[in-house]
Design an enzyme around this catalytic site. Sequence first.
Site, mmCIF file in Angstrom:
data_model
loop_
_atom_site.group_PDB
_atom_site.id
_atom_site.type_symbol
_atom_site.label_atom_id
_atom_site.label_comp_id
_atom_site.label_asym_id
_atom_site.label_seq_id
_atom_site.Cartn_x
_atom_site.Cartn_y
_atom_site.Cartn_z
ATOM 1 N N GLY A 125 14.186 48.917 36.215
ATOM 2 C CA GLY A 125 15.352 48.537 35.425
ATOM 3 C C GLY A 125 16.369 49.646 35.337
ATOM 4 O O GLY A 125 17.575 49.432 35.518
ATOM 5 N N ASP A 150 6.899 40.243 40.515
ATOM 6 C CA ASP A 150 7.441 41.474 41.077
ATOM 7 C C ASP A 150 8.794 41.804 40.438
ATOM 8 O O ASP A 150 9.653 40.926 40.273
ATOM 9 C CB ASP A 150 7.613 41.315 42.587
ATOM 10 C CG ASP A 150 8.234 42.542 43.212
ATOM 11 O OD1 ASP A 150 7.571 43.593 43.227
ATOM 12 O OD2 ASP A 150 9.392 42.455 43.659
ATOM 13 N N ARG A 167 4.612 51.072 46.261
ATOM 14 C CA ARG A 167 3.888 51.854 45.268
ATOM 15 C C ARG A 167 2.880 51.036 44.488
ATOM 16 O O ARG A 167 1.906 51.560 43.966
ATOM 17 C CB ARG A 167 4.911 52.491 44.312
ATOM 18 C CG ARG A 167 4.353 53.569 43.427
ATOM 19 C CD ARG A 167 5.459 54.289 42.701
ATOM 20 N NE ARG A 167 6.288 55.047 43.622
ATOM 21 C CZ ARG A 167 7.373 55.723 43.254
ATOM 22 N NH1 ARG A 167 7.763 55.716 42.002
ATOM 23 N NH2 ARG A 167 8.085 56.399 44.141
ATOM 24 N N GLY A 174 7.627 52.027 36.469
ATOM 25 C CA GLY A 174 8.422 51.609 35.333
ATOM 26 C C GLY A 174 9.886 51.957 35.395
ATOM 27 O O GLY A 174 10.591 51.849 34.393
ATOM 28 N N HIS A 210 4.267 75.995 12.993
ATOM 29 C CA HIS A 210 2.852 75.921 12.652
ATOM 30 C C HIS A 210 2.490 74.531 12.152
ATOM 31 O O HIS A 210 1.635 74.367 11.283
ATOM 32 C CB HIS A 210 2.500 76.961 11.581
ATOM 33 C CG HIS A 210 2.711 78.360 12.025
ATOM 34 N ND1 HIS A 210 3.859 79.072 11.722
ATOM 35 C CD2 HIS A 210 1.952 79.180 12.781
ATOM 36 C CE1 HIS A 210 3.769 80.272 12.267
ATOM 37 N NE2 HIS A 210 2.631 80.364 12.913
#
Length: 572
Positions: free
Chosen positions: A398, A552, A539, A395, A214
């Site tokens: 890496g 890039d 993309r 993202g 809660h």
Amino acid sequence: MTKIFDDPEEFADDQLAGFLDLYSDRLRGVPGGVVSLPDGEPKVAVVIGGGSGHYPAFCGTVGPGLATGAVVGNIFTSPSAAQAYSVGRAADQGRGVVFSFGNYAGDIMNFGIAAERLRKEGIDTRVVVVTDDVASADDPEQRRGIAGDFSVFKAMGAAAAAGADLDEVERVGRASNAATRTLGVAFSGCTMPGAGAPLFQVPAGHLGLGLGIHGEPGIEDVPLLPAEKLAALLVERLLADAPDGGASARVAPILNGLGTTKYEELFLLWRHVSSLLRERGLTPVQPEVGELVTSLDMGGVSLTLQWLDDELEALWTADAYTPAYRKLAAPVARLDRTAVADGAGEAGAQEVAGPASEAARSFARTVVDALRGLQAVVAEHEDELGRIDAVAGDGDHGRGMLKGANAALRRAEDAPAEAGVAWVLGRAGRAWAEQAGGTSGVLWGAALEAFGAALGDERDAYGPEQVADAIDAFAESVQDLGRAQAGDKTLLDALLPFAASFREQVATGAGTAEAWTVAADAATQGARATAAMRPKVGRARPLAEKSVGTPDAGATSLSLVVTRVGELLGAR
């Protein structure tokens, strides 16, 4: 943060209206909540409930084999006595009602009043309170009810569905509660609709141990733990509090997400939990991993264990069909568990390297060192590459590069001593593609294979010309698969200048190390130049304008890799 609402004060009623519209084929709304449509012969009505904000608890588990009705209060607020009475009366099928809910003062008072009112009208009504949270009190009777609610509700619902009478359903509920323990942790607080801040904060780098559902924070903050240690904490605390007579070796586990913890995180954690349970001699029975009792958008997880006897196991594994929980034994029983091979034989077999010259074997050792350097530089820049990629992509560059580099390095290091450079690069490339996935995984994997194939394993010597040919093969593979060209803002904008510069240097008489170093500078300049470009493929193309000003990610990672490899070659 809860962001979709009209009037925050009406959130509970508004969401319930949508829920009822969605499941109008199997449920009906009554003042205060929902009840299931009749299902065959009259049964004992198991009516569960509490505040909103916990979906699938409580209305999501109303249906055959589980609850008969659910009382729906405001967010994190006990339903009123009038609401509990209304739902209980509507759910009654002439065989009595069992109210069940977590151990909270408001729920006890309001459901208790409703039960008294129903009894006065001739409806025999019992109350089963859930007390599974081991962190909230030493005395089991004083504990809160959290995700163990589901275990208790499931047992009573299955008993009622099997035709048990009111006394039996009540007894089953109490036995199920006595056999159930839960411990939870929070990573972040939850935010009420319309509120500007969460109900509580978890200090950075910590987790709240012993949270409520809660919006209550944990009873103590402890340093954030890796998954394996978090699993150990949850399992050991619960096993230390096993119920009296808990010598049963069979348990029904629930690994429960509190609202924003991803299912993939839960699956990963379950891998450790299940291993620990088995190490302790326990057998998990049809475990549930997912969201069953949540707390709005809280980040967190809880582990529930119910120690099973024969009766509780039969009830736990019984069929149920509700909006949020469906368990059907017959389709699973029909599955042939021997029909599908696991594929481990081919992948796990020891590979035998083909014949290779001494020069090829020596070059293979250089390649392994180069892959170590590649892996190290990618690991150092993983976060930066992810940040660059996130500007106009997803993202993950890496992380994907590091996963591929790790896989390639492991495969190369495991190569037999007699393996040649082509054999090692071929296996490393396949490992990269298998493990990394995504566009970069495909491109790097295929390109490493092409590099190795161009070199071959039969030469007596490998000079700059052969390396230039291999670099060209690497670049051609990327172009063929990626269907991009210079200026499209891809890794080619670093790779093509690298290849051209290397061959130019070789033409002037430079050695491999010298040519590679100069070519790496050209790759770095090419990668930097991509900051001014707009992506034309991939993309990032729909977010072309947003990407202007950021280099890039693929070109950047390639420039980092060839620079590091050049440093290693120079040092040799």
